[in-house]
Write a protein that holds these residues in place. Sequence first.
Motif, PDB file in Angstrom:
ATOM      1  N   VAL A 114     -60.592  33.953  -2.438  1.00  0.00           N
ATOM      2  CA  VAL A 114     -60.869  34.239  -1.033  1.00  0.00           C
ATOM      3  C   VAL A 114     -62.359  34.534  -0.870  1.00  0.00           C
ATOM      4  CG1 VAL A 114     -58.556  35.081  -0.460  1.00  0.00           C
ATOM      5  CG2 VAL A 114     -60.253  36.683  -1.355  1.00  0.00           C
ATOM      6  N   GLN A 173     -49.740  35.926  -5.420  1.00  0.00           N
ATOM      7  CA  GLN A 173     -48.963  34.777  -4.981  1.00  0.00           C
ATOM      8  C   GLN A 173     -47.722  34.627  -5.865  1.00  0.00           C
ATOM      9  OE1 GLN A 173     -49.765  32.634  -2.260  1.00  0.00           O
ATOM     10  NE2 GLN A 173     -51.117  34.378  -1.917  1.00  0.00           N
ATOM     11  N   PRO A 183     -54.876  36.404  -3.666  1.00  0.00           N
ATOM     12  CA  PRO A 183     -54.853  35.353  -4.687  1.00  0.00           C
ATOM     13  C   PRO A 183     -53.981  35.650  -5.903  1.00  0.00           C
ATOM     14  CG  PRO A 183     -57.091  35.682  -3.907  1.00  0.00           C
ATOM     15  CD  PRO A 183     -56.256  36.770  -3.304  1.00  0.00           C
ATOM     16  N   ASP A 218     -50.874  40.805   2.187  1.00  0.00           N
ATOM     17  CA  ASP A 218     -49.651  40.483   2.929  1.00  0.00           C
ATOM     18  C   ASP A 218     -49.587  38.963   2.981  1.00  0.00           C
ATOM     19  OD1 ASP A 218     -47.611  39.957   4.709  1.00  0.00           O
ATOM     20  OD2 ASP A 218     -48.370  41.259   6.295  1.00  0.00           O
ATOM     21  N   ASN A 219     -48.889  38.386   2.027  1.00  0.00           N
ATOM     22  CA  ASN A 219     -48.891  36.928   1.896  1.00  0.00           C
ATOM     23  C   ASN A 219     -48.140  36.205   3.007  1.00  0.00           C
ATOM     24  OD1 ASN A 219     -50.544  36.882  -0.352  1.00  0.00           O
ATOM     25  ND2 ASN A 219     -48.837  37.197  -1.756  1.00  0.00           N
ATOM     26  N   SER A 220     -47.587  36.941   3.976  1.00  0.00           N
ATOM     27  CA  SER A 220     -46.972  36.293   5.131  1.00  0.00           C
ATOM     28  C   SER A 220     -48.012  36.005   6.215  1.00  0.00           C
ATOM     29  CB  SER A 220     -45.848  37.170   5.701  1.00  0.00           C
ATOM     30  OG  SER A 220     -46.388  38.353   6.285  1.00  0.00           O
ATOM     31  N   ARG A 221     -49.246  36.492   6.008  1.00  0.00           N
ATOM     32  CA  ARG A 221     -50.336  36.277   6.971  1.00  0.00           C
ATOM     33  C   ARG A 221     -51.506  35.620   6.246  1.00  0.00           C
ATOM     34  NH1 ARG A 221     -51.358  41.990   9.619  1.00  0.00           N
ATOM     35  NH2 ARG A 221     -52.660  40.757  10.983  1.00  0.00           N
ATOM     36  N   PRO A 222     -51.956  34.464   6.708  1.00  0.00           N
ATOM     37  CA  PRO A 222     -53.022  33.731   5.996  1.00  0.00           C
ATOM     38  C   PRO A 222     -54.289  34.549   5.752  1.00  0.00           C
ATOM     39  CG  PRO A 222     -52.081  32.351   7.720  1.00  0.00           C
ATOM     40  CD  PRO A 222     -51.471  33.720   7.880  1.00  0.00           C
ATOM     41  N   ASP A 223     -54.706  35.373   6.697  1.00  0.00           N
ATOM     42  CA  ASP A 223     -55.941  36.151   6.534  1.00  0.00           C
ATOM     43  C   ASP A 223     -55.792  37.271   5.513  1.00  0.00           C
ATOM     44  OD1 ASP A 223     -57.197  34.557   8.361  1.00  0.00           O
ATOM     45  OD2 ASP A 223     -57.022  35.964  10.026  1.00  0.00           O
ATOM     46  N   TYR A 224     -54.562  37.595   5.149  1.00  0.00           N
ATOM     47  CA  TYR A 224     -54.300  38.678   4.201  1.00  0.00           C
ATOM     48  C   TYR A 224     -53.769  38.137   2.867  1.00  0.00           C
ATOM     49  CZ  TYR A 224     -54.913  42.069   7.956  1.00  0.00           C
ATOM     50  OH  TYR A 224     -55.437  42.839   8.969  1.00  0.00           O
ATOM     51  N   ARG A 225     -53.966  36.836   2.635  1.00  0.00           N
ATOM     52  CA  ARG A 225     -53.461  36.193   1.412  1.00  0.00           C
ATOM     53  C   ARG A 225     -54.147  36.779   0.186  1.00  0.00           C
ATOM     54  NH1 ARG A 225     -55.347  32.585  -1.905  1.00  0.00           N
ATOM     55  NH2 ARG A 225     -57.134  32.088  -0.597  1.00  0.00           N
TER      56      ARG A 225
END
Length: 177
Positions: free
Chosen positions: A143, A82, A79, A70-77
Amino acid sequence: YERFLPLLGSSSDFGYLLGQMQGELGNSHTYAQSAGEPAGRRFPTALIGADFSLDAASGRYRIAHVLRGDNSRPDYRAPLAQPGMNIHDGDYLLAVDGEELRAPTDPYSLFIGKGGPGNLALVTLTVASTIDGRTRDVTVEPVKTEMPLREAEWIAHNREIVDRLSHGQIAYIYLSD
């Protein structure tokens, strides 16, 4: 569980047994951790949020599945998910930072030393859609753990199942801690 005690070979085995016992309680947020094991040598390994599979015919590895996160949340980015990455399930991973990847080399071995606490370097992947197709290099910010990405996928999967089986009549709501 007492009958398993003679079969244990390490404190990690004992920790596993304790975890199994806790599972019988049906209680959330209860943990067991073994102690006394030597720390051993750790190898910081960067992760790119993907599962790999071997194409036996070519001896090359494919990106079997890209974790979307969920690329809207940093912890769920995620790679590889993107914007602009354009990496898809089934693409070939041909090299990491210019080092060619072929079987029997483990793909993760090329990411050793490229990650760790406060030390995630950018990684250049050489990928191709087909084994004999045009290659391209993409730069990825790895990550330290894929757990949040896999959790996000699990949540989405559960949501899809509930929606399908209930014909859209029941919602699946996941509340993170």
